[in-house]
Write an enzyme that holds these catalytic residues in place. Sequence first.
Site, mmCIF file in Angstrom:
data_model
loop_
_atom_site.group_PDB
_atom_site.id
_atom_site.type_symbol
_atom_site.label_atom_id
_atom_site.label_comp_id
_atom_site.label_asym_id
_atom_site.label_seq_id
_atom_site.Cartn_x
_atom_site.Cartn_y
_atom_site.Cartn_z
ATOM 1 N N CYS A 180 -15.834 -5.288 -2.830
ATOM 2 C CA CYS A 180 -16.461 -5.414 -4.151
ATOM 3 C C CYS A 180 -17.688 -6.299 -3.987
ATOM 4 O O CYS A 180 -17.893 -7.256 -4.731
ATOM 5 C CB CYS A 180 -15.493 -5.920 -5.209
ATOM 6 S SG CYS A 180 -14.682 -7.456 -4.823
ATOM 7 N N ASP A 183 -9.358 -2.553 1.625
ATOM 8 C CA ASP A 183 -10.141 -3.075 0.495
ATOM 9 C C ASP A 183 -10.296 -4.568 0.804
ATOM 10 O O ASP A 183 -9.532 -5.403 0.321
ATOM 11 C CB ASP A 183 -9.361 -2.825 -0.814
ATOM 12 C CG ASP A 183 -10.139 -3.237 -2.049
ATOM 13 O OD1 ASP A 183 -11.370 -3.364 -1.958
ATOM 14 O OD2 ASP A 183 -9.509 -3.450 -3.097
ATOM 15 N N GLY A 196 -2.472 -4.525 -6.240
ATOM 16 C CA GLY A 196 -2.257 -3.080 -6.122
ATOM 17 C C GLY A 196 -3.060 -2.152 -7.012
ATOM 18 O O GLY A 196 -2.676 -1.003 -7.185
ATOM 19 N N GLY A 197 -4.193 -2.619 -7.526
ATOM 20 C CA GLY A 197 -5.010 -1.738 -8.374
ATOM 21 C C GLY A 197 -5.264 -0.390 -7.706
ATOM 22 O O GLY A 197 -5.103 0.667 -8.339
HETATM 23 C C1 SAM Z 1 -10.259 -7.366 -2.507
HETATM 24 S S1 SAM Z 1 -8.655 -7.960 -2.533
HETATM 25 C C2 SAM Z 1 -7.690 -6.524 -2.781
HETATM 26 C C3 SAM Z 1 -7.665 -5.972 -4.153
HETATM 27 C C4 SAM Z 1 -6.710 -4.819 -4.324
HETATM 28 N N1 SAM Z 1 -6.845 -3.823 -3.294
HETATM 29 C C5 SAM Z 1 -6.843 -4.150 -5.682
HETATM 30 O O1 SAM Z 1 -7.334 -3.037 -5.785
HETATM 31 O O2 SAM Z 1 -6.406 -4.760 -6.655
HETATM 32 C C6 SAM Z 1 -8.340 -8.311 -0.854
HETATM 33 C C7 SAM Z 1 -6.901 -8.647 -0.550
HETATM 34 O O3 SAM Z 1 -6.765 -8.822 0.857
HETATM 35 C C8 SAM Z 1 -5.713 -9.732 1.081
HETATM 36 N N2 SAM Z 1 -5.801 -10.186 2.483
HETATM 37 C C9 SAM Z 1 -6.542 -11.165 3.040
HETATM 38 N N3 SAM Z 1 -6.352 -11.218 4.361
HETATM 39 C C10 SAM Z 1 -5.478 -10.225 4.675
HETATM 40 C C11 SAM Z 1 -4.881 -9.775 5.878
HETATM 41 N N4 SAM Z 1 -5.151 -10.333 7.046
HETATM 42 N N5 SAM Z 1 -4.026 -8.741 5.813
HETATM 43 C C12 SAM Z 1 -3.742 -8.148 4.622
HETATM 44 N N6 SAM Z 1 -4.272 -8.532 3.456
HETATM 45 C C13 SAM Z 1 -5.123 -9.573 3.471
HETATM 46 C C14 SAM Z 1 -5.952 -10.775 0.009
HETATM 47 O O4 SAM Z 1 -4.777 -11.510 -0.251
HETATM 48 C C15 SAM Z 1 -6.388 -9.932 -1.176
HETATM 49 O O5 SAM Z 1 -5.296 -9.629 -2.001
#
Ligand code: SAM
Length: 403
Positions: free
Chosen positions: A353, A300, A235-236
Site C-alpha cells: 500500500c 501483501d 485478512g482483508g
Molecule cells: C500490509 S499488512 C497486511 C494486510 C492484509 N493483507 C490485509 O489485506 O488486511 C502486512 C502484514 O505483514 C505481517 N508481517 C510482517 N512480517 C512478516 C513476516 N515475516 N511473515 C509474515 N507476515 C509478516 C504484518 O504483521 C502485517 O500484518
Amino acid sequence: MKLHRNIALGIISGLEKTLIEKRPAADVLKKLLKINPIWGSRDRRSIAQAFYEIIRKKKFFHALTGPESEAENLWNLMGCWMVLNDFPLPEWVEFKNIDAEEIKAKAPVLVLDRKYKYSIPDWLDQICEEAFGEEIWEKEIESLNTPANLIIRVNTLLTTVEKLKEKLLKKYNIITSIVPDYPHALVFEKKQSLQKIKEYREGWFEVQDANSQKISPWLKPESGKYYIDACAGAGGKSLHLADLTKDSAKIVALDIYPAKLHELRKRCLRNKIESIQTVNVDVKGVFKTLKHNADGVLIDAPCSGLGVLKRNPDTKWNLTPERLTEILETQESILQTYAPMVKKGGNLVYATCSILPIENKLQIVKFLSSKLGSKFELEKEHTYFSHLTDFDGFYCARLIKKM
Ligand SMILES: C[S@@+](CC[C@H](N)C(=O)[O-])C[C@H]1O[C@@H](n2cnc3c(N)ncnc32)[C@H](O)[C@@H]1O
C-alpha cells in the site's frame, strides 16, 4: 463549531498519544470515542474531523504558530486549526500564544510552498519529487491528503452488490454508490458507524478500500486451488480471495502476529467462510509442515504506508529514512522467504500500500536478479495512484515461477 472544554481536552489527549507517544491515530481515536460515551454523534464527527485534520496539517500549523515537539504546542495546533476554520477561539490560557491575525496573514504565503501546503517532511517530499516528478507528485500528495471515503466490499457469498445497496437504502436510509471497474465495491455517501447495521454484523460486507479490492484478483483465483496469503494480517485480502473462489479453494493465511490472525478468524465466522486456515509463522517448524506447492502466493508486504495517508495521516510523522531502510530490508527478506512456496507455473503476487518505486518496482527488480528470483519472470505490474482513482495508493506485480 463551539469548542467545549471537555471536547478540547479529549482532542488534546488524542493528539498527545498519536504525535508524542506515536500510537496509531485510528486506534487512539477509537479508544477516545469509546471512553467518552456521553459525546453525541455530532460531537464525535467534529472530534474525528479536528483530530485527523490537525495530524494531517501538523507541519503547516506549526510553521504558523511556533516550533514543534513541545507538548504544550498541541494547543497551538488546535488553536491554529480553529482560526483557519473561522471558529471562535475560547479565551483560555492555553490559547494565549495564538495570534489569529498573524496566522491568517501568514497562511496564504506559506501555502505557496508544497511542503507546507500539504505538510510533508522535507526528506519525503524530496524522494517523491525525484521518483514521480513535480507535477505528478503534487497531484498525488493532494489526493493523499484528502480524507478517505467509507468503502465496503460486498461479500458475494451472502448477497449481491445491488441487493445490499437497496437494503442499506430502504432499511437504514444509507446512500451508497456503485463504482465502475470495482465490481464488489460500494462507496458510502457519509461516514458512519457500522455496528448498528445487522447485515454488517452478519458478514454481508467488510470495510475495504476500492484499490485494495484490486489486489486479490491478481492471483487469478480459481475454486479448488491452493493459495498462501503470506502477510495476511487481519485478512482483508484473504477474505476477498475466499469470496472470489466461492469459498472452495484452500487458503492458508500467515502472519507473525497471532492477534491479527485471531481477528481474521472472527471475520471468517462473521462472513461464513470456511476455506481459510490461519497459521502463526512464529511457531517453530511451520515452514516444514506447510505445503510448498501453492498455485499462488500473495505477499501483501509490510510497507511505508505512503499510499494510505488518507486514512493514516500520522504515517507521515512516524516514517523516517532509517525506518524506510528497515522496511526495504524486511520486504526483501519476505520475498526470499515466501517465494519458494509457489509451485512451478504458479503465481507470486507482490503488493504494497505504497506508491514508492523503491518499495515496489525496484524491489521486484532486485528480487529477479537474486538466485531465487531467476526462477521467476515478471508478467505484469501496476501502480494504483490515488490522484487517478480517488482511492488509496497501491502497487501490485505478478511473477510466474518458470522452473
Ligand atoms: C500490509 S499488512 C497486511 C494486510 C492484509 N493483507 C490485509 O489485506 O488486511 C502486512 C502484514 O505483514 C505481517 N508481517 C510482517 N512480517 C512478516 C513476516 N515475516 N511473515 C509474515 N507476515 C509478516 C504484518 O504483521 C502485517 O500484518
